[in-house]
Scaffold this active site. Structure first.
Site, short mmCIF file in Angstrom:
data_model
loop_
_atom_site.label_atom_id
_atom_site.label_comp_id
_atom_site.label_asym_id
_atom_site.label_seq_id
_atom_site.Cartn_x
_atom_site.Cartn_y
_atom_site.Cartn_z
N HIS A 204 0.80 -1.23 0.00
CA HIS A 204 0.00 0.00 0.00
C HIS A 204 0.82 1.28 0.00
CE1 HIS A 204 1.00 -0.06 4.26
NE2 HIS A 204 0.68 1.21 4.29
C1 UD1 Z 1 -1.67 5.98 5.62
C2 UD1 Z 1 -0.34 6.40 6.25
C3 UD1 Z 1 0.62 5.24 6.23
C4 UD1 Z 1 0.01 4.01 6.86
C5 UD1 Z 1 -1.32 3.70 6.18
C6 UD1 Z 1 -1.99 2.52 6.83
C7 UD1 Z 1 0.28 8.75 5.95
C8 UD1 Z 1 1.20 9.69 5.24
N1 UD1 Z 1 0.29 7.50 5.52
O1 UD1 Z 1 -1.40 5.68 4.26
O2 UD1 Z 1 1.78 5.59 6.97
O3 UD1 Z 1 0.90 2.92 6.71
O4 UD1 Z 1 -2.16 4.85 6.29
O5 UD1 Z 1 -3.04 2.03 6.07
O6 UD1 Z 1 -0.39 9.16 6.87
N2 UD1 Z 1 -8.59 5.89 0.96
C9 UD1 Z 1 -9.83 5.31 0.87
N3 UD1 Z 1 -10.51 5.07 2.03
C10 UD1 Z 1 -10.04 5.40 3.24
C11 UD1 Z 1 -8.78 6.01 3.33
C12 UD1 Z 1 -8.06 6.24 2.19
O7 UD1 Z 1 -10.29 4.98 -0.20
O8 UD1 Z 1 -10.73 5.14 4.25
C13 UD1 Z 1 -7.81 6.11 -0.27
C14 UD1 Z 1 -7.94 7.51 -0.82
O9 UD1 Z 1 -7.87 7.43 -2.20
C15 UD1 Z 1 -6.69 8.19 -0.28
C16 UD1 Z 1 -5.68 7.06 -0.33
O10 UD1 Z 1 -6.44 5.88 0.00
O11 UD1 Z 1 -6.30 9.29 -1.04
C17 UD1 Z 1 -4.55 7.21 0.63
O12 UD1 Z 1 -5.02 7.39 1.96
P1 UD1 Z 1 -4.11 8.15 3.04
O13 UD1 Z 1 -4.77 8.12 4.37
O14 UD1 Z 1 -3.68 9.46 2.50
O15 UD1 Z 1 -2.80 7.30 3.10
P2 UD1 Z 1 -2.59 5.72 3.19
O16 UD1 Z 1 -2.01 5.27 1.91
O17 UD1 Z 1 -3.79 5.02 3.71
#
Ligand code: UD1
Length: 351
Positions: A204
């Site tokens: 991820h």
């Molecule tokens: C985040 C953390 C990472 C952690 C991971 C655990 C940061 C910089 N990164 O990464 O350190 O290992 O969480 O899972 O804080 N999205 C959804 N549904 C959700 C949440 C996110 O669809 O409930 C999608 C969205 O397109 C979003 C993307 O995932 O833009 C990334 O989500 P984000 O929370 O920015 O970072 P993670 O990759 O989840």
């Protein structure tokens, strides 16, 4: 004593569980603030439900966004919450944008900040998590380190006097869930896998998902493994694979939705291997004595590599070949503590 925990992303809910349970056991007032960084039920609600965590007292509902926008939204939304609750400690967890924003907002309001999982370093300044960790540690008043190595990093940065070695709370929750698991047949049936005959994969991180060539090489390698691989796909992975036109199924690879925590523990305990770029899963695999292959150039959890239970590989044939390696020598080492880290955390907070 009032402790206010700031959480927002999946691994933070896992770390929160034993802390919340220990607060309840000691009768310590515990306010839970959910930033809303993760909002899909499978990334959030199921963890509260399955791990018996009380519902958040405050939900900031910030959702997704670029790093600055997401961090800034949390920061802005925290001010009134902290002014209202005036906790004795603000407790932040790990290395996400929610961690950094929680720490910064507390510092600016002169509230004491404790950082759980302090002192981890990848020394890779391109990782958003590395920025978050370094900045949070330097903002923190009390640095709760999971390992000796983490304490050494803090000392090297002049932060040794604020550091306390507490062990790793993820081991607390892992042991509890493992011991409560009634049976693992249901999850294997759900995944269509045989005990000991498959590997579990999670990918991820931005470094692996956002570059089409790199993600393509990972997927190609996982499709050529000599045994079935089940990929539990985070939404970021699904979204990027679609953008890059990559099919996440084919050959030895099958893709499924992320699992709730107890099912994940059950699956990993029955797997012959784990392939991941998650920090938590490297340790969980080690604690369950399932060999791990980490698709990164470095790891914060160096003990898993030194003990022979984790290897770091690049995407491509090296990844495929690593998954066919023999099991490592057994070890009784416990570098992440004995499953009582949450009690050490509350002791360190004076609760
Ligand atoms: C985040 C953390 C990472 C952690 C991971 C655990 C940061 C910089 N990164 O990464 O350190 O290992 O969480 O899972 O804080 N999205 C959804 N549904 C959700 C949440 C996110 O669809 O409930 C999608 C969205 O397109 C979003 C993307 O995932 O833009 C990334 O989500 P984000 O929370 O920015 O970072 P993670 O990759 O989840």
């Amino acid at each position: 004593m009032r402790i206010l925990s700031v959480v927002g992303a999946r691994p933070q809910f896992v770390k929160l569980a034993p802390v919340a349970a220990e607060c309840a056991r000691r009768g310590v007032e515990h306010v839970i603030v959910h930033t809303g960084q993760h909002y899909d039920p499978m990334l959030s609600d199921v963890f509260f439900r399955d791990l018996g965590i009380p519902d958040p007292d405050v939900h900031l509902g910030v959702g997704s966004g670029g790093h600055g926008a997401q961090t800034g939204s949390i920061l802005g939304a925290m001010d009134p919450v902290l002014e209202d609750r005036r906790p004795d400690w603000v407790l932040v967890y790990g290395d996400t944008n929610s961690t950094l924003a929680g720490a910064l907002s507390a510092v600016k309001l002169h509230l004491p900040v404790a950082h759980l999982e302090a002192g981890l370093r990848s020394f890779n300044r391109r990782m958003p998590e590395e920025h978050n960790r370094v900045l949070t540690d330097h903002a923190g008043d009390l640095l709760l380190a999971p390992t000796e190595v983490a304490v050494d990093h803090l000392r090297a940065e002049g932060l040794g006097e604020r550091a306390v070695l507490v062990g790793d709370v993820m081991i607390d929750v892992l042991y509890r869930v493992r011991d409560e698991l009634a049976d693992t047949d249901a999850v294997l049936e759900q995944l269509g896998m045989q005990p000991g005959g498959f590997s579990v994969a999670t990918i991820h991180r931005a470094e692996n998902t956002d570059d089409p060539a790199r993600l393509g090489a990972i997927v190609a390698a996982l499709q050529e493994v000599d045994h079935p691989v089940v990929l539990l796909a985070h939404p970021r992975l699904r979204a990027r694979a679609e953008e890059h036109g990559l099919d996440l199924d084919g050959g030895s690879l099958t893709t499924r939705a992320p699992l709730p925590y107890p099912a994940l523990v059950g699956a990993v305990s029955q797997a012959r291997g784990v392939i991941t770029d998650s920090g938590g899963l490297q340790k969980e695999a080690f604690a369950l004595r399932t060999p791990c292959t980490t698709v990164r150039t470095e790891t914060e959890w160096v003990e898993t590599v030194e003990l022979g239970w984790n290897v770091l590989v690049e995407p491509g044939p090296a990844l495929r070949d690593a998954l066919a390696r023999p099991a490592p020598a057994p070890t009784a080492a416990a570098p992440y503590g004995d499953g009582h880290a949450a009690a050490a955390v509350l002791d360190a907070l004076g609760a």
